[in-house]
Motif scaffolding. Structure first.
Motif, PDB file in Angstrom:
ATOM      1  N   LYS A   6       4.983  11.976   2.800  1.00  0.00           N
ATOM      2  CA  LYS A   6       5.045  11.048   1.685  1.00  0.00           C
ATOM      3  C   LYS A   6       5.841  11.607   0.515  1.00  0.00           C
ATOM      4  O   LYS A   6       6.299  10.853  -0.321  1.00  0.00           O
ATOM      5  CB  LYS A   6       3.636  10.698   1.216  1.00  0.00           C
ATOM      6  CG  LYS A   6       2.849   9.915   2.225  1.00  0.00           C
ATOM      7  CD  LYS A   6       1.478   9.607   1.703  1.00  0.00           C
ATOM      8  CE  LYS A   6       0.675   8.876   2.761  1.00  0.00           C
ATOM      9  NZ  LYS A   6      -0.679   8.609   2.316  1.00  0.00           N
ATOM     10  N   GLN A  55       8.131   4.262   1.758  1.00  0.00           N
ATOM     11  CA  GLN A  55       6.859   4.363   1.044  1.00  0.00           C
ATOM     12  C   GLN A  55       6.387   2.984   0.572  1.00  0.00           C
ATOM     13  O   GLN A  55       5.219   2.629   0.717  1.00  0.00           O
ATOM     14  CB  GLN A  55       6.992   5.307  -0.148  1.00  0.00           C
ATOM     15  CG  GLN A  55       5.758   5.422  -1.002  1.00  0.00           C
ATOM     16  CD  GLN A  55       4.603   6.067  -0.266  1.00  0.00           C
ATOM     17  OE1 GLN A  55       4.795   6.935   0.569  1.00  0.00           O
ATOM     18  NE2 GLN A  55       3.401   5.645  -0.577  1.00  0.00           N
ATOM     19  N   ARG A  58       5.075   1.037   3.484  1.00  0.00           N
ATOM     20  CA  ARG A  58       3.717   1.443   3.846  1.00  0.00           C
ATOM     21  C   ARG A  58       2.679   0.820   2.917  1.00  0.00           C
ATOM     22  O   ARG A  58       1.601   0.432   3.346  1.00  0.00           O
ATOM     23  CB  ARG A  58       3.590   2.967   3.823  1.00  0.00           C
ATOM     24  CG  ARG A  58       3.942   3.585   5.158  1.00  0.00           C
ATOM     25  CD  ARG A  58       3.650   5.056   5.168  1.00  0.00           C
ATOM     26  NE  ARG A  58       4.953   5.694   5.024  1.00  0.00           N
ATOM     27  CZ  ARG A  58       5.234   6.703   4.243  1.00  0.00           C
ATOM     28  NH1 ARG A  58       4.314   7.252   3.510  1.00  0.00           N
ATOM     29  NH2 ARG A  58       6.451   7.190   4.173  1.00  0.00           N
ATOM     30  N   TRP A  59       2.996   0.756   1.619  1.00  0.00           N
ATOM     31  CA  TRP A  59       2.057   0.145   0.675  1.00  0.00           C
ATOM     32  C   TRP A  59       1.858  -1.334   0.990  1.00  0.00           C
ATOM     33  O   TRP A  59       0.755  -1.853   0.874  1.00  0.00           O
ATOM     34  CB  TRP A  59       2.549   0.309  -0.752  1.00  0.00           C
ATOM     35  CG  TRP A  59       2.420   1.700  -1.290  1.00  0.00           C
ATOM     36  CD1 TRP A  59       1.604   2.690  -0.839  1.00  0.00           C
ATOM     37  CD2 TRP A  59       3.144   2.249  -2.385  1.00  0.00           C
ATOM     38  NE1 TRP A  59       1.780   3.822  -1.585  1.00  0.00           N
ATOM     39  CE2 TRP A  59       2.714   3.582  -2.540  1.00  0.00           C
ATOM     40  CE3 TRP A  59       4.117   1.755  -3.235  1.00  0.00           C
ATOM     41  CZ2 TRP A  59       3.220   4.409  -3.525  1.00  0.00           C
ATOM     42  CZ3 TRP A  59       4.617   2.585  -4.216  1.00  0.00           C
ATOM     43  CH2 TRP A  59       4.171   3.899  -4.361  1.00  0.00           C
ATOM     44  N   LEU A  61       2.212  -2.757   4.010  1.00  0.00           N
ATOM     45  CA  LEU A  61       1.424  -2.856   5.242  1.00  0.00           C
ATOM     46  C   LEU A  61      -0.050  -2.588   4.990  1.00  0.00           C
ATOM     47  O   LEU A  61      -0.918  -3.198   5.623  1.00  0.00           O
ATOM     48  CB  LEU A  61       1.955  -1.879   6.290  1.00  0.00           C
ATOM     49  CG  LEU A  61       3.286  -2.230   6.939  1.00  0.00           C
ATOM     50  CD1 LEU A  61       3.667  -1.171   7.957  1.00  0.00           C
ATOM     51  CD2 LEU A  61       3.233  -3.589   7.596  1.00  0.00           C
ATOM     52  N   ASN A  62      -0.348  -1.661   4.077  1.00  0.00           N
ATOM     53  CA  ASN A  62      -1.746  -1.331   3.768  1.00  0.00           C
ATOM     54  C   ASN A  62      -2.361  -2.297   2.755  1.00  0.00           C
ATOM     55  O   ASN A  62      -3.546  -2.180   2.454  1.00  0.00           O
ATOM     56  CB  ASN A  62      -1.857   0.104   3.247  1.00  0.00           C
ATOM     57  CG  ASN A  62      -1.518   1.115   4.313  1.00  0.00           C
ATOM     58  OD1 ASN A  62      -1.701   0.860   5.497  1.00  0.00           O
ATOM     59  ND2 ASN A  62      -1.022   2.266   3.905  1.00  0.00           N
ATOM     60  N   GLY A  63      -1.565  -3.178   2.199  1.00  0.00           N
ATOM     61  CA  GLY A  63      -2.075  -4.124   1.215  1.00  0.00           C
ATOM     62  C   GLY A  63      -2.421  -3.471  -0.115  1.00  0.00           C
ATOM     63  O   GLY A  63      -3.291  -3.960  -0.835  1.00  0.00           O
ATOM     64  N   ASP A  64      -1.742  -2.400  -0.429  1.00  0.00           N
ATOM     65  CA  ASP A  64      -2.002  -1.680  -1.684  1.00  0.00           C
ATOM     66  C   ASP A  64      -1.181  -2.314  -2.809  1.00  0.00           C
ATOM     67  O   ASP A  64      -0.194  -1.757  -3.285  1.00  0.00           O
ATOM     68  CB  ASP A  64      -1.650  -0.198  -1.508  1.00  0.00           C
ATOM     69  CG  ASP A  64      -2.213   0.669  -2.608  1.00  0.00           C
ATOM     70  OD1 ASP A  64      -2.790   0.121  -3.558  1.00  0.00           O
ATOM     71  OD2 ASP A  64      -2.056   1.900  -2.512  1.00  0.00           O
TER      72      ASP A  64
END
Length: 107
Positions: A6, A55, A58-59, A61-64
């Motif tokens: 990361k 990055q 990824r956020w 996809l994670n729903g962040d």
């Protein structure tokens, strides 16, 4: 994915800045290596931008959404400025040396 993956953008960004400094050193020494150094600096700049894109992906996809709303508005102009800065600082020594005719003709 571990923490090292990361934060890889830090190393690629720092390396692109280091290569940009080397481009200017090679330009003052009138070395042909400035072209390779400039190309490598721009390549590592692209790696940095791609790692940031990964990055953000990824956020998503994670729903962040909190991370996206906090980081993206402030980092986006910084990354755009970084890209313009690296490209300009690497193109100036390459094209100025070719225009004046000195540096590439001498070895």
């Amino acid at each position: 994915m571990n923490k090292g993956d990361k934060r890889m953008w830090i190393f690629t960004g720092a390396f692109s800045i280091l290569l940009t400094l080397m481009t200017w050193i090679f330009a003052f020494r009138k070395s042909r290596n400035k072209i390779w150094s400039a190309a490598a600096a721009i390549l590592f700049m692209v790696f940095t931008l791609l790692l940031w894109y990964q990055q953000i992906y990824r956020w998503i996809l994670n729903g962040d959404w909190a991370a996206l709303s906090d980081v993206v508005p402030s980092v986006s102009p910084v990354l755009c400025g970084y890209a313009v800065f690296i490209i300009l600082l690497n193109c100036i020594p390459v094209f100025v040396g070719k225009k004046s005719g000195s540096g590439d003709a001498q070895r």
